[in-house]
Design an enzyme around this catalytic site. Structure first.
Site, PDB file in Angstrom:
ATOM      1  N   ALA A  91       0.822  -1.211   0.000  1.00 27.59           N
ATOM      2  CA  ALA A  91       0.000   0.000   0.000  1.00 27.59           C
ATOM      3  C   ALA A  91       0.858   1.263   0.000  1.00 27.59           C
ATOM      4  CB  ALA A  91      -0.926  -0.003   1.213  1.00 27.59           C
ATOM      5  N   GLU A  92       1.999   1.192   0.660  1.00 27.20           N
ATOM      6  CA  GLU A  92       2.867   2.366   0.766  1.00 27.20           C
ATOM      7  C   GLU A  92       3.621   2.645  -0.530  1.00 27.20           C
ATOM      8  OE1 GLU A  92       3.288   4.636   2.953  1.00 27.20           O
ATOM      9  OE2 GLU A  92       2.275   3.868   4.728  1.00 27.20           O
ATOM     10  N   SER A  93       4.232   1.616  -1.086  1.00 22.52           N
ATOM     11  CA  SER A  93       5.164   1.852  -2.194  1.00 22.52           C
ATOM     12  C   SER A  93       5.047   0.871  -3.355  1.00 22.52           C
ATOM     13  CB  SER A  93       6.598   1.790  -1.669  1.00 22.52           C
ATOM     14  OG  SER A  93       6.903   0.451  -1.241  1.00 22.52           O
TER      15      SER A  93
END
Length: 201
Positions: A91-93
């Protein structure tokens, strides 16, 4: 009537029972082969450490092989399952170690410089350093989230919200704040952890 010096016609037993054992083995060769295969198989499993941990990722795991051990360590540090931390990184990267956001977050775990200064060690653009910091920061957030949660799922959701919106926003809301980006972020990670990453611990 046989006399004392008469020879018996029945075969005398051999010493040590060697030929008798060999005849038995020859008669039941299928059982012998099965036992040998069983021993070889068990030895192979022990050597390969198969089943050592129920948390081992399956061969089809979407987690990059070179980061599996780092995520396991971060899981042990944070108290969150590998599947949650892995879903969080996606989800972050999207697993991109060179990722940068418009808000100044960087690396695979998307730390801002201020947050990295507190929880980071090494280089935020280094995958292994970033995952280790993710474990430490999530451990802190886990402890804070436990103050407001009534279940492990709540703790997970609240800690993830703190990671995205900041711990103060999570504390003020006593859970997931009413921020659409944060709510979407938490929901996405929970779905990924229960779906795509569900085969990891």
């Amino acid at each position: 009537m046989p006399t004392s010096n008469a020879r018996s016609t029945s075969p005398s037993p051999s010493r040590g029972g060697g030929p008798s054992i060999l005849r038995t083995l020859a008669t039941h060769w299928q059982v012998v082969v099965a036992l040998v295969l069983l021993v070889v198989g068990a030895t192979g499993l022990m050597v390969s450490n198969y089943g050592k941990s129920e948390c081992s990722a399956m061969n089809s795991s979407p987690i990059p092989d070179h980061l599996a051990n780092d995520l396991q360590k971060a899981s042990e540090t944070s108290g969150f399952p590998v599947r949650v931390l892995a879903a969080q990184i996606e989800a972050e990267s999207g697993w991109d170690p060179d990722a940068h956001s418009h808000a100044g977050a960087m690396g695979i775990a998307q730390f801002t410089q201020d947050t990295w200064d507190v929880w980071g060690e090494g280089d935020p653009m280094n995958e292994k350093d970033a995952i280790a910091a993710q474990g430490r920061y999530m451990k802190y957030l886990h402890g804070e989230a436990d103050n407001y949660s009534s279940s492990e799922e709540d703790s997970t959701r609240f800690a993830l919200a703190g990671y995205n919106a900041g711990p103060n926003a999570m504390k003020k809301a006593k859970g997931v704040p009413e921020i659409s980006e944060t709510q979407h972020y938490v929901d996405k990670i929970m779905k990924l952890s229960q779906g795509k990453y569900s085969q990891t611990c």
